[in-house]
Design a protein around this motif. Sequence first.
Motif, short mmCIF file in Angstrom:
data_model
loop_
_atom_site.label_atom_id
_atom_site.label_comp_id
_atom_site.label_asym_id
_atom_site.label_seq_id
_atom_site.Cartn_x
_atom_site.Cartn_y
_atom_site.Cartn_z
N ILE B 85 -6.94 2.40 7.64
CA ILE B 85 -6.83 2.17 6.20
C ILE B 85 -5.35 1.99 5.88
O ILE B 85 -4.50 2.76 6.34
CB ILE B 85 -7.49 3.28 5.36
CG1 ILE B 85 -7.26 3.01 3.87
CG2 ILE B 85 -7.05 4.67 5.75
CD1 ILE B 85 -8.28 3.67 2.96
N ILE B 86 -5.06 0.91 5.16
CA ILE B 86 -3.68 0.47 4.94
C ILE B 86 -3.36 0.49 3.46
O ILE B 86 -4.13 -0.03 2.64
CB ILE B 86 -3.48 -0.96 5.49
CG1 ILE B 86 -3.82 -1.00 6.97
CG2 ILE B 86 -2.07 -1.45 5.23
CD1 ILE B 86 -4.97 -1.92 7.32
N CYS B 87 -2.22 1.08 3.13
CA CYS B 87 -1.76 1.05 1.73
C CYS B 87 -1.13 -0.31 1.45
O CYS B 87 -0.19 -0.72 2.13
CB CYS B 87 -0.74 2.16 1.46
SG CYS B 87 -0.06 2.05 -0.20
N ILE B 88 -1.66 -1.01 0.44
CA ILE B 88 -1.17 -2.36 0.17
C ILE B 88 0.22 -2.34 -0.45
O ILE B 88 0.89 -3.38 -0.48
CB ILE B 88 -2.12 -3.14 -0.77
CG1 ILE B 88 -2.30 -2.41 -2.10
CG2 ILE B 88 -3.48 -3.36 -0.12
CD1 ILE B 88 -3.00 -3.23 -3.16
N ARG B 91 2.41 -0.11 2.92
CA ARG B 91 1.98 -0.51 4.26
C ARG B 91 1.75 0.68 5.20
O ARG B 91 1.69 0.48 6.42
CB ARG B 91 2.95 -1.50 4.93
CG ARG B 91 3.35 -2.69 4.07
CD ARG B 91 2.19 -3.49 3.55
NE ARG B 91 1.38 -4.13 4.58
CZ ARG B 91 0.27 -4.79 4.35
NH1 ARG B 91 -0.17 -4.92 3.12
NH2 ARG B 91 -0.42 -5.32 5.33
N LYS B 92 1.64 1.86 4.66
CA LYS B 92 1.29 3.01 5.49
C LYS B 92 -0.09 2.78 6.12
O LYS B 92 -0.99 2.26 5.46
CB LYS B 92 1.29 4.30 4.66
CG LYS B 92 0.98 5.55 5.47
CD LYS B 92 1.33 6.82 4.70
CE LYS B 92 0.14 7.35 3.91
NZ LYS B 92 0.26 8.82 3.65
N PHE B 121 -9.64 -1.06 5.98
CA PHE B 121 -9.75 -0.71 4.57
C PHE B 121 -8.38 -0.89 3.92
O PHE B 121 -7.35 -0.58 4.53
CB PHE B 121 -10.17 0.76 4.43
CG PHE B 121 -11.51 1.07 5.05
CD1 PHE B 121 -12.67 0.96 4.30
CD2 PHE B 121 -11.59 1.46 6.38
CE1 PHE B 121 -13.91 1.25 4.88
CE2 PHE B 121 -12.83 1.75 6.96
CZ PHE B 121 -13.98 1.64 6.20
N TYR B 122 -8.38 -1.41 2.71
CA TYR B 122 -7.13 -1.56 1.98
C TYR B 122 -7.20 -0.79 0.68
O TYR B 122 -8.26 -0.75 0.03
CB TYR B 122 -6.84 -3.03 1.69
CG TYR B 122 -6.60 -3.82 2.95
CD1 TYR B 122 -5.32 -3.94 3.47
CD2 TYR B 122 -7.65 -4.43 3.64
CE1 TYR B 122 -5.09 -4.65 4.64
CE2 TYR B 122 -7.43 -5.13 4.80
CZ TYR B 122 -6.16 -5.24 5.31
OH TYR B 122 -5.93 -5.93 6.47
N GLY B 123 -6.11 -0.17 0.32
CA GLY B 123 -6.09 0.59 -0.91
C GLY B 123 -4.67 1.00 -1.26
O GLY B 123 -3.71 0.50 -0.67
#
Lengths: 132, 132
Positions: B85-88, B91-92, B121-123
């Motif tokens: 899961i990637i922070c948009i 980018r974490k 997953f992106y969020g």
Amino acid sequence: MEKYRQLNIKLTPQRLAILDYLRDNTNHPSAEDIFKAVKKKFPTMSFATVYNTLETLLNKGGIHELKIETGKKRYDYDVTPHHHIICIKCRKIVDLYKDYKIPLPDEITREFELINKTVEFYGTCRNCKKRH
Amino acid sequence: MEKYRQLNIKLTPQRLAILDYLRDNTNHPSAEDIFKAVKKKFPTMSFATVYNTLETLLNKGGIHELKIETGKKRYDYDVTPHHHIICIKCRKIVDLYKDYKIPLPDEITREFELINKTVEFYGTCRNCKKRH
DNA sequence: CTATCTGCAAACGTTTTGCATCTGT
DNA sequence: ACAGATGCAAAACGTTTGCAGATAG
């Protein structure tokens, strides 16, 4: 076309050619694929225009960028949510329209607000499996 | 270490440094991240060696290549199946160890022999959501 | 009329390559 | 001993940028 007008951008002949190409070629082309194709209609077409247009379309939500290939972006005219299955041999990409509900563990939902997800399936297609 | 020996490659000091770095830095580093870090131990280290080693490790199945970033490859020492899961915003990337059973429609299973799948997953992460 | 787009060429960041030298096994 | 690794520099590759002239709205 309705979608074109909704983008709220200047519809130059070059942009129309790029949009038309993307609309008619759903095989997730790269910038170079697009450039080569539209250059036939517009011999003066430059990469700058292709990239500028793609960037603009991305920002307006008119297209999607695929991270399926390393080192080369691919573009998708279809922005409705869908997934992909990719042949690891010939790199053929097939669209998959399924709205999967994939549950996230609590420790993730506490930390992240989910926006969207993509599933990529990898396998060998019939053709590539045949030629062993 | 057991994993290192199983790779069946010449374990040069440079390769050991790269492997150690990957083992200890599970934040999915890029080739440059790796290069900068191992150059501290081996001032003569070159990008060629980093890329050669990564290529070798990939072929031996010792690491995974992530297609999360466009235009920059990232590497993962952990080859057990997992998702991200990637922070948009920042980018974490957070690992997600869940074995999802995602059914494929018949028309796909007729055409493809499935080998594996990844879910991205992106969020927005808590930190990025806080600073609005 | 003017904000925006085009097209050229140069620059950029990442990755790959050729090759002479060196080194694990 | 030798197959294969290192390290350097150059090149390749996809992408981005600056800018002068052109054009859609």
